[in-house]
Design a protein around this motif. Structure first.
Motif, mmCIF file in Angstrom:
data_model
loop_
_atom_site.group_PDB
_atom_site.id
_atom_site.type_symbol
_atom_site.label_atom_id
_atom_site.label_comp_id
_atom_site.label_asym_id
_atom_site.label_seq_id
_atom_site.Cartn_x
_atom_site.Cartn_y
_atom_site.Cartn_z
ATOM 1 N N GLY A 210 52.273 46.277 28.407
ATOM 2 C CA GLY A 210 52.648 47.627 28.072
ATOM 3 C C GLY A 210 53.577 47.715 26.874
ATOM 4 N N PRO A 211 54.131 48.902 26.638
ATOM 5 C CA PRO A 211 54.936 49.124 25.435
ATOM 6 C C PRO A 211 56.312 48.462 25.540
ATOM 7 C CG PRO A 211 54.953 51.084 26.819
ATOM 8 C CD PRO A 211 53.990 50.130 27.459
ATOM 9 N N HIS A 212 56.714 47.824 24.454
ATOM 10 C CA HIS A 212 58.041 47.203 24.368
ATOM 11 C C HIS A 212 58.558 47.408 22.955
ATOM 12 C CE1 HIS A 212 58.180 44.908 28.203
ATOM 13 N NE2 HIS A 212 56.863 44.906 28.075
ATOM 14 N N GLU A 213 59.866 47.448 22.845
ATOM 15 C CA GLU A 213 60.525 47.441 21.549
ATOM 16 C C GLU A 213 61.670 46.450 21.650
ATOM 17 O OE1 GLU A 213 63.234 50.580 19.241
ATOM 18 O OE2 GLU A 213 61.081 51.093 19.203
ATOM 19 N N MET A 214 61.593 45.385 20.863
ATOM 20 C CA MET A 214 62.565 44.308 20.971
ATOM 21 C C MET A 214 63.119 43.992 19.591
ATOM 22 S SD MET A 214 60.584 41.768 23.608
ATOM 23 C CE MET A 214 59.069 41.908 22.676
ATOM 24 N N VAL A 215 64.410 43.799 19.528
ATOM 25 C CA VAL A 215 65.053 43.372 18.306
ATOM 26 C C VAL A 215 66.103 42.332 18.701
ATOM 27 C CG1 VAL A 215 66.836 45.171 18.326
ATOM 28 C CG2 VAL A 215 66.164 44.099 16.165
ATOM 29 N N GLY A 216 66.281 41.335 17.851
ATOM 30 C CA GLY A 216 67.248 40.293 18.168
ATOM 31 C C GLY A 216 66.687 39.185 19.029
ATOM 32 N N LEU A 217 65.370 39.231 19.321
ATOM 33 C CA LEU A 217 64.746 38.160 20.087
ATOM 34 C C LEU A 217 64.864 36.853 19.316
ATOM 35 C CD1 LEU A 217 62.928 37.715 22.669
ATOM 36 C CD2 LEU A 217 60.971 37.905 21.131
ATOM 37 N N GLU A 218 65.186 35.771 20.030
ATOM 38 C CA GLU A 218 65.241 34.471 19.368
ATOM 39 C C GLU A 218 63.879 34.137 18.770
ATOM 40 O OE1 GLU A 218 67.816 32.505 18.846
ATOM 41 O OE2 GLU A 218 69.197 33.880 19.848
ATOM 42 N N ASP A 219 63.872 33.266 17.767
ATOM 43 C CA ASP A 219 62.631 32.890 17.081
ATOM 44 C C ASP A 219 61.520 32.602 18.092
ATOM 45 O OD1 ASP A 219 64.055 33.063 14.706
ATOM 46 O OD2 ASP A 219 64.643 30.961 14.796
ATOM 47 N N ALA A 220 60.356 33.186 17.875
ATOM 48 C CA ALA A 220 59.281 33.107 18.866
ATOM 49 C C ALA A 220 57.932 33.257 18.190
ATOM 50 C CB ALA A 220 59.456 34.196 19.924
ATOM 51 N N LEU A 221 56.892 32.824 18.909
ATOM 52 C CA LEU A 221 55.516 33.135 18.550
ATOM 53 C C LEU A 221 55.020 34.217 19.499
ATOM 54 C CD1 LEU A 221 54.022 29.571 17.970
ATOM 55 C CD2 LEU A 221 54.940 31.168 16.278
ATOM 56 N N VAL A 222 54.330 35.215 18.941
ATOM 57 C CA VAL A 222 53.831 36.331 19.739
ATOM 58 C C VAL A 222 52.335 36.447 19.511
ATOM 59 C CG1 VAL A 222 54.136 38.744 20.358
ATOM 60 C CG2 VAL A 222 56.046 37.480 19.359
#
Length: 264
Positions: A210-222
């Motif tokens: 579902g819908p998400h809004e993320m900022v500041g997430l540690e380095d990641a692959l999406v």
């Protein structure tokens, strides 16, 4: 800086022709893998899609300590699989049907009877398998799966169904677990909510729904599986993979289903 990763398409003898959307390729190519070129700061993880029409080799990977001890680098190869599509009866082999000595497994690899030692687990869409280093394993035909792994290609083949490729029995005997596959390493996604699929390994894998809004997430692959995600003004659709740098904004669509992988 966050960015879409470049795609690399590989033909394999065990691959498939005419793979379906969201991928588009020459229908005459026998595609086995589609993977995404790692980039800093997440260059230690590799994401692949696999498409199988035949069995892959019986193989094993070393852990970090074994790789270092064997002079093969600083990291081994831990991996996991999320089954996306499966023909009826499709299965993956993980672990052995009993505990064996290294000598018995080596002899079975040489004469081909190792196939009788393997335990084949039926695979359905939504099944998730953690494959720790040392697990003797193989992937069967009729599967589409997402693989996330440490970014090394240290693979020791024990058996390859008569294909003319090198085996690595000495190295495999040094790092393999000659035992059954623990049941706790297998799960099935719930499908109705976000959840952590893998933690406490070399990396963490989370399913977002579902819908998400993320900022500041540690380095990641999406990796979007359905719907799409957005990095600033850039839309990333299913069949792609994005590298999300720490501090950048990620949003996902109302109907999104995405995998997030982060090194531990």
């Amino acid at each position: 800086m966050s960015r879409r990763l470049e795609t690399k398409t590989l033909e394999k003898v065990w691959g498939r022709k005419g793979i379906s959307a969201p991928f588009s390729n020459d229908p005459e190519l026998q595609i086995g893998e589609i993977w995404f070129e790692p980039q800093a700061p997440v260059e230690d993880l590799l994401v692949k899609y696999l498409f199988t029409s035949e069995k892959l080799s019986v193989q094993v990977h070393p852990c970090d300590a074994d790789a270092q001890r064997m002079g093969l680098g600083t990291v081994g190869k831990e991996e996991c699989w999320l089954i996306l599509d499966a023909e009826p009866g499709a299965a993956v082999a993980l672990g052995l049907d009993d505990e064996y000595s290294a000598e018995a497994v080596r002899a079975a690899a040489i004469d081909g009877s190792i196939e009788e030692m393997l335990v084949w687990h039926e695979a359905r869409p939504g099944d998730f398998f953690h494959v720790p280093p040392g697990t003797i394993h193989a992937i069967g035909p009729g599967l589409t799966l997402l693989e996330i792994q440490q970014n090394t290609d240290i693979t020791f083949r024990l058996f390859d169904y008569g294909r003319p490729r090198e085996l690595h029995l000495d190295q495999a005997m040094e790092c393999a677990d000659f035992a059954p596959y623990p049941a706790q390493y297998r799960s099935h996604v719930r499908g109705d909510a976000s959840e952590v699929l893998l933690d406490g390994a070399a990396f963490t894998v989370t399913l977002l729904k579902g819908p998400h809004e993320m900022v500041g997430l540690e380095d990641a692959l999406v990796i979007p599986l359905r719907g799409y995600l957005a990095l600033g003004d850039e839309r990333i659709d299913a069949g792609s993979c994005a590298m999300l740098a720490s501090g950048d904004l990620l949003t996902t669509s109302e109907d999104a289903e995405a995998i997030v992988a982060q090194s531990d």
